[in-house]
Structures are given as structure tokens and as C-alpha cells.
Design a protein around this motif. Structure first.
Motif, PDB file in Angstrom:
ATOM      1  N   ASN A 220       0.814  -1.211   0.000  1.00 52.81           N
ATOM      2  CA  ASN A 220       0.000   0.000   0.000  1.00 52.81           C
ATOM      3  C   ASN A 220       0.848   1.262   0.000  1.00 52.81           C
ATOM      4  N   GLN A 221       2.149   1.101   0.142  1.00 49.44           N
ATOM      5  CA  GLN A 221       3.073   2.233   0.164  1.00 49.44           C
ATOM      6  C   GLN A 221       3.852   2.351  -1.143  1.00 49.44           C
ATOM      7  N   MET A 222       3.380   1.704  -2.185  1.00 52.71           N
ATOM      8  CA  MET A 222       4.086   1.679  -3.465  1.00 52.71           C
ATOM      9  C   MET A 222       3.282   2.429  -4.522  1.00 52.71           C
ATOM     10  N   SER A 223       3.952   3.221  -5.342  1.00 49.01           N
ATOM     11  CA  SER A 223       3.248   3.968  -6.380  1.00 49.01           C
ATOM     12  C   SER A 223       4.132   4.186  -7.595  1.00 49.01           C
ATOM     13  N   VAL A 224       3.530   4.066  -8.760  1.00 48.83           N
ATOM     14  CA  VAL A 224       4.185   4.456  -9.997  1.00 48.83           C
ATOM     15  C   VAL A 224       3.414   5.604 -10.648  1.00 48.83           C
ATOM     16  N   ASP A 225       2.086   5.452 -10.711  1.00 47.36           N
ATOM     17  CA  ASP A 225       1.327   6.418 -11.512  1.00 47.36           C
ATOM     18  C   ASP A 225      -0.062   6.765 -10.982  1.00 47.36           C
ATOM     19  N   LEU A 226      -0.400   6.369  -9.790  1.00 44.36           N
ATOM     20  CA  LEU A 226      -1.678   6.711  -9.160  1.00 44.36           C
ATOM     21  C   LEU A 226      -2.881   6.027  -9.789  1.00 44.36           C
ATOM     22  N   ASP A 227      -2.675   5.034 -10.649  1.00 47.72           N
ATOM     23  CA  ASP A 227      -3.784   4.274 -11.218  1.00 47.72           C
ATOM     24  C   ASP A 227      -3.862   2.909 -10.550  1.00 47.72           C
ATOM     25  N   THR A 228      -5.004   2.631  -9.919  1.00 47.25           N
ATOM     26  CA  THR A 228      -5.204   1.340  -9.272  1.00 47.25           C
ATOM     27  C   THR A 228      -5.770   0.349 -10.275  1.00 47.25           C
ATOM     28  N   SER A 229      -5.065  -0.729 -10.507  1.00 47.20           N
ATOM     29  CA  SER A 229      -5.457  -1.711 -11.509  1.00 47.20           C
ATOM     30  C   SER A 229      -6.725  -2.457 -11.118  1.00 47.20           C
ATOM     31  N   THR A 230      -7.305  -3.119 -12.109  1.00 44.05           N
ATOM     32  CA  THR A 230      -8.499  -3.932 -11.893  1.00 44.05           C
ATOM     33  C   THR A 230      -8.157  -5.348 -11.470  1.00 44.05           C
ATOM     34  N   ASN A 231      -6.910  -5.744 -11.566  1.00 38.63           N
ATOM     35  CA  ASN A 231      -6.535  -7.148 -11.384  1.00 38.63           C
ATOM     36  C   ASN A 231      -5.555  -7.400 -10.250  1.00 38.63           C
ATOM     37  N   ASP A 232      -5.329  -6.391  -9.413  1.00 42.52           N
ATOM     38  CA  ASP A 232      -4.357  -6.516  -8.334  1.00 42.52           C
ATOM     39  C   ASP A 232      -4.617  -7.761  -7.500  1.00 42.52           C
ATOM     40  N   THR A 233      -3.616  -8.593  -7.383  1.00 44.18           N
ATOM     41  CA  THR A 233      -3.765  -9.851  -6.665  1.00 44.18           C
ATOM     42  C   THR A 233      -2.461 -10.212  -5.952  1.00 44.18           C
ATOM     43  N   LEU A 234      -2.566 -10.548  -4.664  1.00 46.32           N
ATOM     44  CA  LEU A 234      -1.446 -11.088  -3.925  1.00 46.32           C
ATOM     45  C   LEU A 234      -1.937 -12.385  -3.288  1.00 46.32           C
ATOM     46  N   LEU A 235      -1.325 -13.506  -3.658  1.00 45.40           N
ATOM     47  CA  LEU A 235      -1.703 -14.816  -3.146  1.00 45.40           C
ATOM     48  C   LEU A 235      -0.521 -15.462  -2.448  1.00 45.40           C
ATOM     49  N   ILE A 236      -0.790 -16.218  -1.399  1.00 42.04           N
ATOM     50  CA  ILE A 236       0.272 -16.938  -0.702  1.00 42.04           C
ATOM     51  C   ILE A 236      -0.197 -18.349  -0.376  1.00 42.04           C
ATOM     52  N   LEU A 237       0.691 -19.318  -0.610  1.00 41.60           N
ATOM     53  CA  LEU A 237       0.445 -20.723  -0.297  1.00 41.60           C
ATOM     54  C   LEU A 237       1.469 -21.171   0.736  1.00 41.60           C
ATOM     55  N   ALA A 238       1.010 -21.894   1.765  1.00 41.69           N
ATOM     56  CA  ALA A 238       1.899 -22.393   2.810  1.00 41.69           C
ATOM     57  C   ALA A 238       1.771 -23.908   2.895  1.00 41.69           C
ATOM     58  N   SER A 239       2.851 -24.619   2.512  1.00 42.38           N
ATOM     59  CA  SER A 239       2.793 -26.084   2.444  1.00 42.38           C
ATOM     60  C   SER A 239       2.966 -26.760   3.800  1.00 42.38           C
ATOM     61  N   GLY A 240       3.668 -26.103   4.726  1.00 44.74           N
ATOM     62  CA  GLY A 240       3.920 -26.705   6.031  1.00 44.74           C
ATOM     63  C   GLY A 240       4.996 -27.768   6.030  1.00 44.74           C
ATOM     64  N   LEU A 241       5.676 -27.973   4.900  1.00 41.18           N
ATOM     65  CA  LEU A 241       6.637 -29.067   4.787  1.00 41.18           C
ATOM     66  C   LEU A 241       7.954 -28.812   5.520  1.00 41.18           C
ATOM     67  N   ALA A 242       8.149 -27.608   6.051  1.00 43.56           N
ATOM     68  CA  ALA A 242       9.356 -27.339   6.838  1.00 43.56           C
ATOM     69  C   ALA A 242       9.301 -28.060   8.184  1.00 43.56           C
ATOM     70  N   GLY A 243       8.098 -28.405   8.619  1.00 43.99           N
ATOM     71  CA  GLY A 243       7.957 -29.178   9.845  1.00 43.99           C
ATOM     72  C   GLY A 243       7.932 -28.389  11.131  1.00 43.99           C
ATOM     73  N   ASN A 244       7.803 -27.077  11.062  1.00 48.31           N
ATOM     74  CA  ASN A 244       7.698 -26.269  12.282  1.00 48.31           C
ATOM     75  C   ASN A 244       6.321 -26.450  12.928  1.00 48.31           C
ATOM     76  N   PRO A 245       6.204 -26.210  14.216  1.00 46.44           N
ATOM     77  CA  PRO A 245       4.880 -26.251  14.847  1.00 46.44           C
ATOM     78  C   PRO A 245       3.948 -25.259  14.144  1.00 46.44           C
ATOM     79  N   VAL A 246       2.738 -25.677  13.865  1.00 48.93           N
ATOM     80  CA  VAL A 246       1.813 -24.839  13.111  1.00 48.93           C
ATOM     81  C   VAL A 246       1.545 -23.532  13.856  1.00 48.93           C
ATOM     82  N   ILE A 247       1.684 -22.426  13.147  1.00 52.71           N
ATOM     83  CA  ILE A 247       1.367 -21.117  13.730  1.00 52.71           C
ATOM     84  C   ILE A 247      -0.149 -20.949  13.697  1.00 52.71           C
ATOM     85  N   GLU A 248      -0.764 -21.013  14.870  1.00 56.11           N
ATOM     86  CA  GLU A 248      -2.214 -20.922  14.971  1.00 56.11           C
ATOM     87  C   GLU A 248      -2.675 -19.738  15.806  1.00 56.11           C
ATOM     88  N   ALA A 249      -1.721 -18.976  16.330  1.00 57.70           N
ATOM     89  CA  ALA A 249      -2.052 -17.805  17.140  1.00 57.70           C
ATOM     90  C   ALA A 249      -0.858 -16.861  17.133  1.00 57.70           C
TER      91      ALA A 249
END
Length: 408
Positions: A220-249
Motif C-alpha cells: 500500500n506504500q508503493m506507487s508508480v502512476d496513481l492508477d489502481t489496476s483492476t486485477n491486483d492480486t497477492l496470493l500466498i500458499l503455505a505447504s507446512g513441509l518445513a515441519g515447524n509447529p503450526v502457527i495458529e495464534a
């Protein structure tokens, strides 16, 4: 917190593969235009999207598919935004079906995304050919991430990817990211596309919470030209395969995860802003001494969004009055009487404004500072302890050229 940046992008974390292919959406056969990201397991998933009332069809599908907080694949095309097309949602859903068939996953666990020209017709044929090809090409290697980062580019001049390692519960975890976007970028959510993968174990609720915590101070602190796109998307996937205790809180592990996510998000924001359409400079504004966080963020945004100051940086003109002007029209109840400003880069630093007035400096030294690609504007408001950063770029002739010819 200690963390190390490493190579590999979204394929650096355990359990992820990626690919990029040319499927025919773009006329230039040398340009990749379809990216596929696959996880070995069903992942906790979260997302943040555009605030534009006109939004791409894939976003509507993503919101539905993220209802249960899980996903296993991401499909991204460039060249056509799949926005304002009569068949947009149906096409996005059909793409998810095709990915499901190719990868042996549930279509509801596929998250689509698109970028490119808005309002153009779109057909399924390129996807029907490209999705199986991308599935066949999937690789859990740095090359897989690189190809995916290449396939999502539009007016970007280079790929954007990072990966970082950190410790959670005695386990080494990795977080990777790719992104695209050098135009239609304004501080209003993540005005671009970004895809993050991690092998850390995080519950869907805490993953979404982490995104919501990190995005306001980064994307939200980034700007190039003051035009907000129609397709802005940030997605994150967490596999859990590192084996750490699940962050639940909330707690030390959650804080460590947020710190790593912030670190990589800041790198990505700088990469996006520095590669703004036609840009020759990255402008970072660091505000300190603000009365509160809201003001610090608003002031830093005002500086990097000022077209007058952006043009001055392009001309290597240390016109600090434009910085003070931008601070002055920032919404909020604060005094500018103690504002001090420095311009800094690898070439040195010049102190240009003291207590909202001229501070003697060498114009020649200032020009040398502004000749560097990365420019840092340091603003001390002298009013409190809050601080914030914002990222932008200069405004050049080429920005107009690029957008004047965008569809041709």
C-alpha cells in the motif's frame, strides 16, 4: 530476527514447482504468457485483492475458492486481463477445471490470475493448449520460478523474484515470491500481481492475518502512476513441509513469520517501483519523527506520488520545495515547522531543508546524488517516534510513450 536471502524464488521453499510457457495469448511467440505454480500438498492459502470496483474475473473466482482457506495451484496469464469480458468468470472457472485435470487436484483448489489489456475478448483455446504444456514443464528448480516470473510480465523490463530463509520453532523455513507490475501501480492495496510460497506451517486464518498486517506498510506504500489496476492480486500458499509447529495464534513464531514476510515484501516493492514504466530512478521515502504511524505512511506516500517531484528527480533537480509541498498537502493534523529533508544515494547525501526552510547545499553535489538509480528521500518531521517507508519512481517521457502505445 535473522534471515538470509537465497536464490530460487517460489521454488526455493519445499514442495513447490513452477513453469512458464507461451500458449498463444500474446502474438509474439518468443514471449511466455502462461505461468503455473503447483504445490505437492494442499496448502493453507490467503489473498489480498484490488479495491477497484471494476475487478478481473479471476479475482471473483479466487475469493470463492479461498472460502475454505486452502489451495494447491495458481494459474496466471499475461496479455489479457480477463476483465469486463462477458464470459470472464466462466472462462476462469474452466481454466481451473483444466488445471485440475492436468495436475490431479480439485478445481476448487486452483487460484487463477490475469494481467494485460482490459476489456478485450478472451477464449479458452490458448489455455486448453497451454495448461497441459505448463503442467508437463513444471520444475521444482530456480529455472521453474524464473520461467513463471517471466511469463507474468507485461511492461516489466525484468523478472522480479526473491526468497528468504528464517527459523521457526527450530526449523529452517523458506519464503519465496515472484511478481509483476510496472504500471497502474498506486498506493491502494497491492497494485500488481504477486505470488508467494512458503514451506512454513501456518493456519489459513493466521496466514490471512499476516498478509493483512504486512500489506499496509509495504504494497500500500508503493506507487508508480496513481492508477489502481483492476486485477491486483497477492496470493500466498503455505505447504507446512518445513515441519515447524503450526502457527495458529500470535506469538514469537508468528512475529518471526511476519518479519520475514515484511522483509521480502519490501524487496518486491522496491523492485516494482524501480522498474516503473519508463523509470530511470527508484525513489524511496523514509519518514521518521512522525506523530503517528498513519501520518508517517501518508507523508511518505505523498512524496513518492508527487508528479512534480518525480519529474524533478528525472531532471536531477534537487527541488526540495516540491517535497515540502507534498508533505504540506498530506491529509492530517500536524505541523510542518520542524520538517527536515535529506537527499541521499550511493553518491552521497545533501541536507536540503531544515525546519521547513532552505538549508545551504551544493547544487553540484545534489545533482551527483540524483544521478544514481536509487534515490532515498529522508524526512524527519520532529514530532514523535513513528516511521514509515514508501516506494516510487521518477516520471519520464517514456511513461507517456509506453501508455500512449499500450494496445499497439
Amino acid at each position: 530476527m535473522e534471515y538470509n536471502f537465497i536464490a530460487g524464488g517460489i521454488c526455493a521453499p519445499k514442495g513447490f514447482a513452477a513453469a512458464g510457457v507461451h500458449c498463444g495469448i500474446r502474438k509474439n511467440h518468443s514471449k511466455l504468457d502462461l505461468a503455473l505454480i503447483k504445490a505437492d500438498v494442499r496448502c493453507a492459502a490467503a489473498g489480498v485483492f484490488t479495491t477497484n470496483k471494476v475487478c478481473g474475473a479471476p479475482i471473483k473466482v479466487d475469493r470463492a475458492h479461498l472460502t475454505d482457506g486452502y489451495a494447491q495451484a495458481i494459474l496466471v496469464n499475461s496479455g489479457n486481463a480477463n476483465t469486463c469480458a462477458a464470459n470472464g468468470v466462466a472462462l476462469a472457472e474452466e481454466c481451473c477445471q483444466l488445471v485440475g485435470q492436468a495436475l490431479g487436484v480439485s478445481p476448487e483448489d486452483v487460484l487463477p490470475a490475469s494481467t494485460g489489456v482490459i476489456g478485450q475478448p478472451m477464449v479458452i483455446d490458448p489455455f486448453a493448449a497451454g495448461i497441459p504444456a505448463a503442467a508437463e514443464k513444471l520444475a521444482a528448480t530456480p529455472a521453474g520460478s524464473w520461467d513463471a516470473a517471466t511469463a507474468i510480465m507485461t511492461t516489466d523490463t525484468h523478472q522480479k523474484e526473491y526468497a528468504v530463509q528464517f527459523q521457526l520453532g527450530g526449523k529452517t523455513c523458506t519464503l519465496g515470491a515472484i511478481g509483476k507490475g510496472s504500471g497502474m501501480i498506486a498506493p491502494n492495496m497491492a497494485t500488481m500481481l504477486a505470488f508467494y510460497t512458503t514451506d512454513a506451517a501456518v493456519s489459513p486464518a493466521m496466514l490471512q492475518k499476516a498478509l493483512r498486517q504486512v500489506v499496509p506498510g509495504t504494497y500500500n506504500q508503493m506507487s508508480v502512476d496513481l492508477d489502481t489496476s483492476t486485477n491486483d492480486t497477492l496470493l500466498i500458499l503455505a505447504s507446512g513441509l518445513a515441519g515447524n509447529p503450526v502457527i495458529e495464534a500470535e506469538g514469537p513464531d508468528y512475529d518471526a513469520f511476519v518479519a520475514a514476510l515484511t522483509a521480502i515484501a519490501e524487496k518486491m516493492c522496491a523492485a516494482h517501483a524501480g522498474d516503473g514504466e519508463g523509470a530511470t530512478h527508484l525513489i524511496t521515502c523514509e519518514v521518521t519523527g512522525a506523530p503517528d504511524l498513519k501520518t508517517a505512511r501518508a507523508v511518505s506516500r505523498s512524496v513518492v506520488c508527487s508528479n512534480l517531484f518525480k519529474a524533478a528527480v528525472f531532471g536531477r533537480d534537487a527541488n526540495w520545495g516540491r517535497i515540502l509541498c507534498a508533505i504540506g498537502y498530506t491529509p492530517g493534523d500536524f505541523s510542518i515547522d520542524k520538517v527536515c529533508v535529506w537527499l541521499s544515494s550511493a553518491a552521497g547525501e545533501v541536507y536540503v531543508c531544515e525546519n521547513a526552510a532552505y538549508h545551504p547545499y551544493s547544487e553540484e553535489e545534489a545533482a551527483k546524488v540524483l544521478a544514481e538509480h536509487d534515490i532515498l528521500v529522508k524526512v524527519d518531521m520532529g514530532l514523535g517516534e513513528a516511521s514509515a517507508k514508501a516506494w516510487g519512481c521518477d516520471l519520464t517521457y517514456d511513461y507517456v510513450k509506453i501508455n500512449g502505445d499500450y494496445r499497439t
